[in-house]
Design a protein around this motif. Structure first.
Motif, PDB file in Angstrom:
ATOM      1  N   ASP A 145      75.906   7.408 -24.290  1.00 22.06           N
ATOM      2  CA  ASP A 145      76.858   6.311 -24.116  1.00 22.06           C
ATOM      3  C   ASP A 145      76.449   5.072 -24.900  1.00 22.06           C
ATOM      4  O   ASP A 145      76.933   3.972 -24.648  1.00 22.06           O
ATOM      5  CB  ASP A 145      77.005   5.967 -22.628  1.00 22.06           C
ATOM      6  CG  ASP A 145      75.670   5.664 -21.959  1.00 22.06           C
ATOM      7  OD1 ASP A 145      74.628   5.752 -22.645  1.00 22.06           O
ATOM      8  OD2 ASP A 145      75.665   5.360 -20.750  1.00 22.06           O
ATOM      9  N   ARG A 195      73.323   3.792 -25.036  1.00 27.70           N
ATOM     10  CA  ARG A 195      72.286   3.025 -24.346  1.00 27.70           C
ATOM     11  C   ARG A 195      70.905   3.561 -24.701  1.00 27.70           C
ATOM     12  O   ARG A 195      70.683   4.770 -24.774  1.00 27.70           O
ATOM     13  CB  ARG A 195      72.509   3.113 -22.839  1.00 27.70           C
ATOM     14  CG  ARG A 195      71.484   2.372 -21.990  1.00 27.70           C
ATOM     15  CD  ARG A 195      71.794   2.510 -20.510  1.00 27.70           C
ATOM     16  NE  ARG A 195      73.075   1.914 -20.167  1.00 27.70           N
ATOM     17  CZ  ARG A 195      73.271   1.085 -19.144  1.00 27.70           C
ATOM     18  NH1 ARG A 195      72.253   0.739 -18.369  1.00 27.70           N
ATOM     19  NH2 ARG A 195      74.463   0.605 -18.886  1.00 27.70           N
ATOM     20  N   VAL A 228      72.318  -1.762 -24.867  1.00 30.76           N
ATOM     21  CA  VAL A 228      73.568  -0.999 -24.958  1.00 30.76           C
ATOM     22  C   VAL A 228      74.312  -1.376 -26.228  1.00 30.76           C
ATOM     23  O   VAL A 228      74.410  -2.567 -26.582  1.00 30.76           O
ATOM     24  CB  VAL A 228      74.482  -1.258 -23.742  1.00 30.76           C
ATOM     25  CG1 VAL A 228      75.760  -0.431 -23.857  1.00 30.76           C
ATOM     26  CG2 VAL A 228      73.765  -0.944 -22.452  1.00 30.76           C
TER      27      VAL A 228
END
Length: 406
Positions: free
Chosen positions: A180, A182, A198
């Motif tokens: 994602d 991150r 992130v």
């Protein structure tokens, strides 16, 4: 009378010709319509098919002797998941993880089993090795850290998404990149989370990513938007960002510019390659571009003393001058064969392909010198060279080791 008959015959001739043509057309419709269509379309279809299929391999003059040292099984492979699993090598051992089968350690030279860690975790992102640990992540976001010497479990942790990249370990931290965008830093001894960072993902990206790269006090991350970010290892602060390729285009597909292959750090210079056919050399401490080449791809570059070797999305292998980025040679004979990133073994560049073949090319001129098959399944993960041995893991979980003749 004769005149009238002749005139009548002449007036009906075109109609008879039309009827004959219609009858012939009907016959061909029943018996051979595909032949008529072939007059106009088959060659174009054949050309289009040839341009979309993997290039056929042709015989080469093998001037390099390559021998298989051993083969082993890592467990159930990734199949069609597209996670690009690859081995890790350190201190004379090969570490491999599997979707089903846990983590295993083998001797680099003999392939003898050293230890095995059985687990129900779907281990997809690893392993990474360093500071006495072997660490792997799963499709469900679990992270497990093992003792590199014995395979005993040291600690476990959890991240926010699936892990399909090998963790990076060093300078007291374990860095885990989840899918994602991150990056999470854990304490190497306790597994306690120190910080996370992130990066927002584009709408459409290439399936897969690779490990962060550690530098002195830095961690370098290749992103799906075509940038490289340098983070402080102490607290995850962004120190600089640099675009390797700009995600321009009218559609999301055209805008794909992922830096999915692990960048390579050589002294203070960082080399990174992007899906948008671009490779860049950067000054590590500052992010200042040193040169840019319009050749490259989403896979990991291979680095020799004089060359940076990359594969592009079309299947062409490019060798770039390490100090200027100028193309030294290209090898187009592996077009559309879904090549891996490049490993450097001795004086040769090596890539794997969708049919399980390994191809060795001379670094001087790109000519093929050897070809071997590491099973019949595709090779997608990075190829690893350590102590002169090339180690390969295919999507079925088969691991093979190869050595060049002395």
């Amino acid at each position: 009378m004769t005149h009238q008959t002749a005139r009548g015959a002449s007036s009906h001739a075109p109609q008879r010709l039309v009827r004959i043509a219609a009858i012939a057309l009907c016959v061909m419709t029943v018996t051979g319509c595909s032949t008529v269509r072939g007059w106009f379309g088959n060659s174009e279809k054949a050309n289009a098919k040839a341009l979309s299929e993997p290039a056929r391999l042709t015989d080469i003059d093998e001037t390099l002797s390559v021998s298989r040292l051993w083969s082993a099984n890592a467990g159930k492979g990734e199949g069609r998941l597209g996670v690009r699993q690859s081995p890790a090598v350190a201190d004379g051992r090969v570490y491999v993880a599997a979707i089903k089968g846990g983590v295993r350690a083998f001797d680099l030279q003999t392939g003898a089993s050293v230890w095995r860690y059985d687990s129900d975790l779907r281990l997809s992102g690893g392993p990474g090795v360093g500071e006495g640990l072997v660490v792997a992540g799963s499709l469900d976001g679990e992270v497990v850290a093992l003792d590199a010497a014995t395979g005993a479990e040291r600690w476990t942790a959890k991240v926010s998404n699936e892990v399909i990249a090998a963790p990076a370990i060093g300078q007291g931290v374990v860095l885990v990149r989840s899918n994602d965008g991150r990056v999470t830093a854990f304490d190497v001894a306790s597994g306690e989370r120190r910080w996370f960072w992130v990066r927002e993902l584009p709408s459409l990206t290439v399936r897969g990513n690779d490990a962060p790269v550690l530098g002195p006090g830095f961690v370098f991350v290749g992103n799906d938007d075509g940038t490289i970010a340098a983070l402080s290892l102490a607290d995850g602060r962004t120190l600089w960002e640099q675009a390797v390729a700009q995600p321009d285009g009218r559609t999301e597909l055209e805008r794909m510019s992922d830096v999915d292959g692990t960048p390579v750090l050589d002294d203070a210079v960082l080399f990174a390659s992007s899906y948008r056919h671009r490779t860049m050399a950067l000054e590590g401490p500052s992010g200042r571009p040193l040169w840019v080449s319009e050749h490259g791809g989403a896979n990991r570059p291979g680095l020799s003393p004089q060359r940076v070797v990359v594969t592009d999305a079309n299947g062409t292998v490019w060798a770039l001058d390490k100090y200027s980025g100028t193309a030294a040679w290209q090898q187009p004979a592996l077009a559309r064969r879904n090549l891996t990133g490049v490993a450097i073994q001795g004086d040769y560049a090596v890539v794997g392909d969708l049919d399980g073949y390994l191809h060795w090319m001379r670094l001087d001129d790109g000519e093929f010198v050897a070809r071997k098959r590491a099973g019949r399944d595709p090779i997608r993960g990075a190829l690893v060279v350590a102590d002169g041995v090339l180690v390969v893991q295919n999507v079925d979980g088969n691991v093979t080791a190869w050595r060049l003749a002395q």
